[in-house]
Design a protein around this motif. Structure first.
Motif, PDB file in Angstrom:
ATOM      1  N   LEU A  76       0.851  -1.184   0.000  1.00 21.26           N
ATOM      2  CA  LEU A  76       0.000   0.000   0.000  1.00 21.26           C
ATOM      3  C   LEU A  76       0.891   1.240   0.000  1.00 21.26           C
ATOM      4  N   ALA A  77       0.994   1.867  -1.170  1.00 27.96           N
ATOM      5  CA  ALA A  77       1.934   2.980  -1.350  1.00 27.96           C
ATOM      6  C   ALA A  77       1.225   4.283  -1.682  1.00 27.96           C
ATOM      7  N   GLY A  78      -0.019   4.406  -1.263  1.00 30.56           N
ATOM      8  CA  GLY A  78      -0.764   5.617  -1.603  1.00 30.56           C
ATOM      9  C   GLY A  78      -0.713   6.693  -0.545  1.00 30.56           C
ATOM     10  N   GLY A  79       0.041   6.453   0.544  1.00 29.18           N
ATOM     11  CA  GLY A  79       0.058   7.389   1.665  1.00 29.18           C
ATOM     12  C   GLY A  79       0.624   8.755   1.305  1.00 29.18           C
ATOM     13  N   VAL A  80      -0.148   9.802   1.602  1.00 27.12           N
ATOM     14  CA  VAL A  80       0.312  11.171   1.363  1.00 27.12           C
ATOM     15  C   VAL A  80       1.283  11.564   2.464  1.00 27.12           C
ATOM     16  N   ASN A  81       2.369  12.183   2.104  1.00 26.22           N
ATOM     17  CA  ASN A  81       3.371  12.616   3.065  1.00 26.22           C
ATOM     18  C   ASN A  81       2.773  13.641   4.010  1.00 26.22           C
ATOM     19  N   SER A  82       2.888  13.392   5.313  1.00 24.26           N
ATOM     20  CA  SER A  82       2.308  14.287   6.312  1.00 24.26           C
ATOM     21  C   SER A  82       3.019  15.628   6.311  1.00 24.26           C
ATOM     22  N   SER A  83       2.313  16.648   6.763  1.00 23.37           N
ATOM     23  CA  SER A  83       2.901  17.993   6.775  1.00 23.37           C
ATOM     24  C   SER A  83       4.129  18.058   7.675  1.00 23.37           C
ATOM     25  N   GLU A  84       4.097  17.329   8.797  1.00 26.12           N
ATOM     26  CA  GLU A  84       5.236  17.332   9.722  1.00 26.12           C
ATOM     27  C   GLU A  84       6.452  16.670   9.086  1.00 26.12           C
ATOM     28  N   LEU A  85       6.242  15.519   8.474  1.00 23.57           N
ATOM     29  CA  LEU A  85       7.343  14.799   7.855  1.00 23.57           C
ATOM     30  C   LEU A  85       7.822  15.503   6.590  1.00 23.57           C
ATOM     31  N   LYS A  86       6.905  16.161   5.915  1.00 27.32           N
ATOM     32  CA  LYS A  86       7.233  16.805   4.648  1.00 27.32           C
ATOM     33  C   LYS A  86       8.196  17.977   4.822  1.00 27.32           C
ATOM     34  N   LYS A  87       8.273  18.518   6.045  1.00 25.07           N
ATOM     35  CA  LYS A  87       9.179  19.637   6.306  1.00 25.07           C
ATOM     36  C   LYS A  87      10.634  19.237   6.083  1.00 25.07           C
ATOM     37  N   ILE A  88      10.953  17.977   6.328  1.00 22.01           N
ATOM     38  CA  ILE A  88      12.342  17.538   6.162  1.00 22.01           C
ATOM     39  C   ILE A  88      12.491  16.560   4.993  1.00 22.01           C
ATOM     40  N   ALA A  89      11.367  16.120   4.427  1.00 17.47           N
ATOM     41  CA  ALA A  89      11.398  15.210   3.272  1.00 17.47           C
ATOM     42  C   ALA A  89      10.346  15.681   2.281  1.00 17.47           C
ATOM     43  N   PRO A  90      10.694  16.620   1.390  1.00 18.50           N
ATOM     44  CA  PRO A  90       9.719  17.282   0.507  1.00 18.50           C
ATOM     45  C   PRO A  90       9.226  16.425  -0.659  1.00 18.50           C
ATOM     46  N   TYR A  91       8.520  15.348  -0.315  1.00 15.72           N
ATOM     47  CA  TYR A  91       7.916  14.490  -1.332  1.00 15.72           C
ATOM     48  C   TYR A  91       6.422  14.398  -1.055  1.00 15.72           C
ATOM     49  N   ASP A  92       5.616  14.372  -2.103  1.00 18.94           N
ATOM     50  CA  ASP A  92       4.170  14.320  -1.922  1.00 18.94           C
ATOM     51  C   ASP A  92       3.699  12.969  -1.412  1.00 18.94           C
ATOM     52  N   ASN A  93       4.451  11.937  -1.721  1.00 25.28           N
ATOM     53  CA  ASN A  93       4.058  10.587  -1.335  1.00 25.28           C
ATOM     54  C   ASN A  93       5.144   9.964  -0.460  1.00 25.28           C
ATOM     55  N   GLU A  94       4.730   9.290   0.626  1.00 27.74           N
ATOM     56  CA  GLU A  94       5.692   8.684   1.546  1.00 27.74           C
ATOM     57  C   GLU A  94       6.586   7.657   0.862  1.00 27.74           C
ATOM     58  N   ALA A  95       6.027   6.937  -0.087  1.00 27.35           N
ATOM     59  CA  ALA A  95       6.790   5.872  -0.755  1.00 27.35           C
ATOM     60  C   ALA A  95       8.032   6.397  -1.449  1.00 27.35           C
ATOM     61  N   LEU A  96       8.015   7.680  -1.829  1.00 30.03           N
ATOM     62  CA  LEU A  96       9.098   8.249  -2.636  1.00 30.03           C
ATOM     63  C   LEU A  96      10.182   8.931  -1.805  1.00 30.03           C
TER      64      LEU A  96
END
Length: 258
Positions: A8-28
């Motif tokens: 299951l790779a559809g998870g959207v990157n959370s706003s908190e995590l996205k601050k240090i990992a600027p990807y729209d999807n967690e899988a990437l």
């Protein structure tokens, strides 16, 4: 017995995590040298118990990562994990799926083939429709000191939910609605308990709830037989969904690839 597997790779990157990992999807998200999903796929593909693999998520980006892989299929993910699973199941049914499916999310880059095989082997010792991995706090803290997880205190011990599932493909249509409610409440053990009635919730609050009692109530409410599998591998129970998790993953997985 071999399983078809779903990542299951559809998870959207959370706003908190996205601050240090600027990807729209967690899988990437890049960890060490590779996208996070690479670690999950690699561990899964090396298992002799796995046949076909379906990745449910952003298909265009994922195809670019795994352009040369065989027995690998892609399908666009849904609005949540349950819908993404339903999309994958539909694809597998068209291809003639195995009776049981192995399901795992993309945000568990620590996962190993050994942990996957142990879970699958344990499941063969029981008759059930749905198997769910759990790990103890002791196992997690020994392997990954300082990692923050949501734990549940039961009569049998203190556990956190794992990230491996095996289920009969026929039950998907039967439990989609209830599964969506559980997914929405997955970080709140009390909210999950409330779905299954006051009696179970009260036993949870008074720390008298056992794994067996939870399984029995699961069957009564959903009409399917579930079985919790206690995994001795912390890699099953530790996911990456916040900055502190990503920092641990960057250090741990970089060390492994050096």
């Amino acid at each position: 017995m071999q399983y078809d597997a779903v990542i299951l790779a559809g998870g959207v990157n959370s706003s908190e995590l996205k601050k240090i990992a600027p990807y729209d999807n967690e899988a990437l998200i890049i960890i060490g040298k590779y996208p996070m999903i690479y670690y999950v796929y690699n561990a899964l593909r090396q298992s002799s118990q796995v046949r076909n693999i379906v990745i449910s998520g952003p298909t265009e980006a994922l195809r670019n990562i795994f352009a040369r892989e065989e027995k690998l299929f892609f399908v666009e993910g849904g609005k949540n994990a349950v819908e993404s699973l339903a999309c994958a199941v539909k694809l597998l049914r068209e291809k003639g799926t195995t009776e049981r499916l192995l399901v795992l999310p993309t945000d568990i880059p620590f996962i190993t083939t050994t942990a996957i095989d142990d879970f699958a082997n344990q499941c063969r010792n029981y008759e059930a429709d749905f198997f769910y991995a759990i790990t103890s706090r002791e196992v997690n803290e020994l392997k990954f000191p300082g990692v923050v997880r949501t734990y549940v205190k039961l009569k049998d011990g203190v556990f956190t939910g794992g990230n491996l599932f095996i289920l009969r493909s026929e039950i998907i249509d039967q439990v989609l609605e209830k599964a969506s409610q559980i997914v929405e409440r997955r970080k709140n053990p009390l909210a999950i308990a409330s779905l299954f009635g006051f009696g179970l919730m009260w036993r949870y609050l008074t720390r008298r709830l056992s794994i067996a009692a939870a399984e029995k109530r699961f069957f009564k409410v959903l009409g399917i037989k579930g079985k919790a599998i206690i995994s001795p591998y912390a890699e099953v129970g530790v996911d990456v969904d916040k900055p502190s998790d990503l920092e641990i993953a960057q250090k741990y997985l970089l060390d492994l690839t050096l």
